[in-house]
Design a protein around this motif. Sequence first.
Motif, PDB file in Angstrom:
ATOM      1  N   LYS A  63       0.719  -1.311   0.057  1.00  0.00           N
ATOM      2  CA  LYS A  63       0.040   0.285  -0.038  1.00  0.00           C
ATOM      3  C   LYS A  63       0.890   1.215   0.006  1.00  0.00           C
ATOM      4  O   LYS A  63       0.530   2.059  -0.659  1.00  0.00           O
ATOM      5  CB  LYS A  63      -1.063   0.008   1.342  1.00  0.00           C
ATOM      6  N   SER A  69      -0.857   3.845  -2.659  1.00  0.00           N
ATOM      7  CA  SER A  69      -2.162   3.954  -2.472  1.00  0.00           C
ATOM      8  C   SER A  69      -2.162   5.052  -1.046  1.00  0.00           C
ATOM      9  O   SER A  69      -2.030   4.623  -0.014  1.00  0.00           O
ATOM     10  CB  SER A  69      -2.832   2.965  -2.086  1.00  0.00           C
ATOM     11  N   SER A  71      -4.761   7.004   0.293  1.00  0.00           N
ATOM     12  CA  SER A  71      -5.826   7.280   1.134  1.00  0.00           C
ATOM     13  C   SER A  71      -5.754   6.140   2.394  1.00  0.00           C
ATOM     14  O   SER A  71      -5.456   4.911   2.178  1.00  0.00           O
ATOM     15  CB  SER A  71      -7.203   6.915   0.255  1.00  0.00           C
ATOM     16  N   VAL A  76     -11.594   2.926   1.733  1.00  0.00           N
ATOM     17  CA  VAL A  76     -10.614   2.672   0.925  1.00  0.00           C
ATOM     18  C   VAL A  76      -9.943   1.739   1.523  1.00  0.00           C
ATOM     19  O   VAL A  76      -9.573   0.666   0.829  1.00  0.00           O
ATOM     20  CB  VAL A  76      -9.547   3.696   0.432  1.00  0.00           C
ATOM     21  N   LYS A  79     -11.595  -1.682   1.477  1.00  0.00           N
ATOM     22  CA  LYS A  79     -11.727  -2.323   0.169  1.00  0.00           C
ATOM     23  C   LYS A  79     -10.381  -2.739  -0.438  1.00  0.00           C
ATOM     24  O   LYS A  79     -10.420  -3.947  -0.845  1.00  0.00           O
ATOM     25  CB  LYS A  79     -12.106  -0.845  -0.848  1.00  0.00           C
ATOM     26  N   GLU A  80      -9.396  -2.176  -0.198  1.00  0.00           N
ATOM     27  CA  GLU A  80      -7.991  -2.621  -0.654  1.00  0.00           C
ATOM     28  C   GLU A  80      -7.686  -3.938   0.548  1.00  0.00           C
ATOM     29  O   GLU A  80      -7.304  -4.879  -0.409  1.00  0.00           O
ATOM     30  CB  GLU A  80      -6.842  -1.554  -0.487  1.00  0.00           C
TER      31      GLU A  80
END
Length: 135
Positions: A63, A69, A71, A76, A79-80
Motif C-alpha cells: 500500500k 495508495s 488514502s 478505502v 476495500k483494499e
Amino acid sequence: MIANLMSKFINYETISYLIVGIITSIISIAVFAGCRRKLKLGTVVSNIISWILAVAFAFIANKIFVFRSPSWALAVVFKELTGFISARLLTLGFDVAFVYVTVDKMRWNDILCKIASNVVVTIVNYIASKLFIFT
C-alpha cells in the motif's frame, strides 16, 4: 524494440514490488522454518502462521511503497484489504497444497519447497494486486 519492452516492465513499481516480495518471502520462509524447526509444528499449521505474518507485512508495504495508495480512509483501506486478503487466500490454497504434497507426501525438503512455492505465489499476487486491488 527490446529497450521499449524492458521499460514497460522495469519501473519503480515492478522493482519495489520485487523488493517487497523478497522481504515478504523472507518473513514467510523464516517464520515457516521457525515453526517447523523450533516449535516442531506441522507443515500446514506452520504455513498458515507464516502466511498471516507475511500478509500483514505485505499489505502495508504494498500500500505504502509499491502501489502508493495514499488514502487511509476506512472505506478505502477496507476495500483494499478485502481484495488483498481475498487474493492472498487463493494463493494460500496453492501454497498449502503444494507444500503439503511435496513435503508431507513426497518427503522433499520443506524449506526448498516453501521457497519454490513463494516464487509462484509472488508472481500471482503481483498480478492480482496490479489489476484488481490497488487500482
